[in-house]
Design an enzyme around this catalytic site. Structure first.
Site, PDB file in Angstrom:
ATOM      1  N   SER A  37      20.189   9.906 -11.045  1.00  0.00           N
ATOM      2  CA  SER A  37      19.704  11.715 -10.845  1.00  0.00           C
ATOM      3  C   SER A  37      18.480  11.975 -11.455  1.00  0.00           C
ATOM      4  O   SER A  37      18.265  12.065 -11.747  1.00  0.00           O
ATOM      5  CB  SER A  37      20.517  12.145 -11.649  1.00  0.00           C
ATOM      6  N   ARG A  90      21.909  26.294 -13.428  1.00  0.00           N
ATOM      7  CA  ARG A  90      21.197  25.182 -14.517  1.00  0.00           C
ATOM      8  C   ARG A  90      20.487  24.019 -14.954  1.00  0.00           C
ATOM      9  O   ARG A  90      19.611  23.738 -14.160  1.00  0.00           O
ATOM     10  CB  ARG A  90      22.819  24.202 -15.068  1.00  0.00           C
ATOM     11  N   VAL A  91      19.869  24.612 -16.238  1.00  0.00           N
ATOM     12  CA  VAL A  91      18.799  23.728 -17.125  1.00  0.00           C
ATOM     13  C   VAL A  91      18.936  23.230 -17.980  1.00  0.00           C
ATOM     14  O   VAL A  91      18.959  23.256 -18.673  1.00  0.00           O
ATOM     15  CB  VAL A  91      17.033  25.106 -17.461  1.00  0.00           C
ATOM     16  N   THR A 122      13.912  14.515 -13.623  1.00  0.00           N
ATOM     17  CA  THR A 122      15.470  14.380 -13.614  1.00  0.00           C
ATOM     18  C   THR A 122      15.892  15.259 -12.267  1.00  0.00           C
ATOM     19  O   THR A 122      15.535  16.707 -12.178  1.00  0.00           O
ATOM     20  CB  THR A 122      16.933  14.805 -14.983  1.00  0.00           C
ATOM     21  N   THR A 149      18.415  10.390 -16.275  1.00  0.00           N
ATOM     22  CA  THR A 149      17.001  10.800 -16.132  1.00  0.00           C
ATOM     23  C   THR A 149      15.939   9.918 -16.470  1.00  0.00           C
ATOM     24  O   THR A 149      16.883   8.650 -17.089  1.00  0.00           O
ATOM     25  CB  THR A 149      17.296  11.579 -17.092  1.00  0.00           C
ATOM     26  N   THR A 158      17.473  11.445 -22.380  1.00  0.00           N
ATOM     27  CA  THR A 158      18.805  10.972 -20.804  1.00  0.00           C
ATOM     28  C   THR A 158      19.367  10.887 -21.718  1.00  0.00           C
ATOM     29  O   THR A 158      20.391  10.418 -23.136  1.00  0.00           O
ATOM     30  CB  THR A 158      18.190   9.411 -20.223  1.00  0.00           C
ATOM     31  N   GLY A 159      20.498  11.538 -20.863  1.00  0.00           N
ATOM     32  CA  GLY A 159      22.244  11.982 -21.118  1.00  0.00           C
ATOM     33  C   GLY A 159      22.457  13.470 -21.536  1.00  0.00           C
ATOM     34  O   GLY A 159      21.427  13.896 -20.214  1.00  0.00           O
ATOM     35  N   ASP A 170      17.829  19.363 -20.145  1.00  0.00           N
ATOM     36  CA  ASP A 170      16.737  18.985 -21.344  1.00  0.00           C
ATOM     37  C   ASP A 170      15.685  18.577 -21.089  1.00  0.00           C
ATOM     38  O   ASP A 170      14.373  19.211 -22.099  1.00  0.00           O
ATOM     39  CB  ASP A 170      17.590  18.492 -22.598  1.00  0.00           C
TER      40      ASP A 170
HETATM   41  N1  GLY Z   1      19.616  15.117 -19.132  1.00  0.00           N
HETATM   42  C1  GLY Z   1      18.913  15.576 -18.273  1.00  0.00           C
HETATM   43  C2  GLY Z   1      20.003  16.689 -17.768  1.00  0.00           C
HETATM   44  O1  GLY Z   1      21.131  16.706 -18.625  1.00  0.00           O
HETATM   45  O2  GLY Z   1      20.155  17.711 -16.791  1.00  0.00           O
END
Ligand code: GLY
Length: 316
Positions: A80, A208-209, A198, A180, A231-232, A211
Site C-alpha cells: 500500500s 480518511r487520514v 502510503t 507503509t 507501519t500498520g 498515521d
Molecule cells: N499506517 C498506514 C495507515 O494506516 O494508513
C-alpha cells in the site's frame, strides 16, 4: 572534565554497551556503522540500498530519503504505497506522506493526495517551498501540480485504471493489510532525516487520514536523539503519538529496540487487546537501530557500508 560530565559520559558508554548486548541477544547484527538507512518491510530493501548509495556518494540526506522512497512508490503489487497501492471505498487511491529533516526540526506532509506519482516529493516541497507543514486533499494536489510534480490523470477513470493495472497486477492477498514504507537515514556527519509514504488502509473512507503524514505518529525525527517510523493500522499508532514516544524513550537512554518495545507494551496495556497491527523501526544518533511489532511477519531492511540485510521482527 568535571564530575557530573564524567558520570554522564560513563553512563552513556554503559548505555551503549547494554544496548549492544540487548541487540546481540535479539539476533540483531553489530550496530554503530554510519551512514545507516533503515526501512519497513522487505520491499524497502531497494529503497534503503538506493538511499545508502546516495549518502556514500556524498549526496544530500533528503535526496537519499526522497529518492529511496520513490522506488517503493513506483514499485510493484501487494503493498500500500504509491498510486499502484490500494484504493479507498470509492475506488480511488488517496496517498499520505511526510518527510522530516533533523537540523532545524523541519517537516512537510501531505494527506489524502490524489493523482501525484510521488507523494514523498510533494511532502518535501511543502517543507521546502511553502510556509506550511501539512497540506491535504485538493489543496495538496494543486500545490504539487504547481510545483511541477508528475501527475497521473485520476479523473480519466479508464486511463487511470489501465495505468493502475500496470503498477499493481494483482489484488492484495489480505485486503486489510498495511505495508507503509517508513525510511530513516543517519548521515556519517550525524544528520538524521526520515520519510514515510502510503496509500493507507485498503477500502478506507474517502478522506480518511492515517498515521503516516502525522508527525510523531507515522514518523518522528529529532537530530539530537534519533528517528522512528511506523507501519500498520494507523488508528492504533496515531492515538498514542507512538514514534514521538519512541524517540523520547531513546532520549532517556533506551536503545532503539528497547524504546520500541516499551511503547508497544504501553499501547497493549492500554488497549487490552493484541490485534493492534503496529510495527516500528528506529535508529539513534550513535548508529544503533532496532525494530519490533505486533505482527510476526513484520520484517525490516537495514543498509550500512558493511551490510544490506532484511531482518526479522525480533519480537517484544
Ligand atoms: N499506517 C498506514 C495507515 O494506516 O494508513
Amino acid at each position: 572534565m568535571n564530575m557530573s560530565r564524567r558520570k554522564f559520559v560513563r553512563g552513556a558508554a554503559l548505555g551503549l554497551a547494554a544496548g549492544a548486548a540487548a541487540a546481540r541477544a535479539q539476533g540483531v547484527p553489530e550496530q554503530g556503522e554510519m551512514p545507516l538507512v533503515v526501512g519497513t518491510w522487505p520491499f524497502s530493501k531497494f529503497s534503503t540500498d538506493a538511499a545508502l548509495k546516495i549518502l556514500l556518494d556524498g549526496g544530500p540526506i533528503l535526496d537519499a530519503v526522497e529518492r529511496g522512497i520513490w522506488l517503493t512508490e513506483d514499485a510493484a503489487p501487494e503493498k500500500s504505497v504509491g498510486l499502484g497501492g490500494r484504493p479507498n471505498a470509492a475506488g480511488f487511491v488517496q496517498l499520505d506522506a511526510c518527510i522530516m529533516f533533523g537540523p532545524g526540526h523541519k517537516a512537510g506532509s501531505v494527506a489524502a493526495l490524489e493523482g501525484i506519482r510521488h507523494p514523498i516529493s510533494a511532502a518535501r516541497r511543502v517543507m521546502e517551498k511553502s510556509t506550511h507543514v501539512m497540506l491535504a486533499g485538493e489543496g495538496a494536489r494543486v500545490f504539487a501540480l504547481e510545483q511541477g510534480l508528475e501527475s497521473i490523470p485520476v479523473d480519466d477513470r479508464e486511463l487511470y485504471e489501465k495505468w493502475r493495472q500496470t503498477r499493481s497486477a494483482q489484488p492484495p492477498k489480505k485486503p486489510g493489510n498495511h505495508d507503509t514504507i517508513a525510511l530513516l537515514a543517519l548521515g556519517a556527519d550525524g544528520t538524521i532525516a526520515g520519510g514515510c509514504s502510503t496509500s493507507g488502509l485498503a477500502g478506507k473512507l474517502p478522506g480518511r487520514v492515517g498515521d503516516s503524514p502525522i508527525l510523531g505518529s507515522g514518523l518522528y525525527v529529532d537530530n539530537d536523539v534519533g528517528a522512528a517510523g511506523a507501519t500498520g493500522v494507523g488508528e492504533n499508532v496515531m492515538r498514542y503519538c507512538a514514534t514521538f514516544m519512541i524517540v523520547e524513550f531513546m532520549r532517556q537512554g533506551l536503545a532503539p529496540h528497547e524504546a520500541i518495545v516499551k511503547v508497544i507494551q504501553r499501547i497493549i496495556q492500554s488497549e487490552r487487546r493484541d490485534d493492534l497491527h503496529i510495527n516500528f523501526i528506529a535508529l539513534d544518533k550513535h548508529g544503533r537501530y532496532g525494530a519490533a511489532g505486533t505482527d510476526g511477519n513484520f520484517k525490516y531492511a537495514v543498509a550500512t557500508p558493511g551490510k544490506s540485510l532484511v531482518l526479522n521482527n525480533p519480537g517484544l
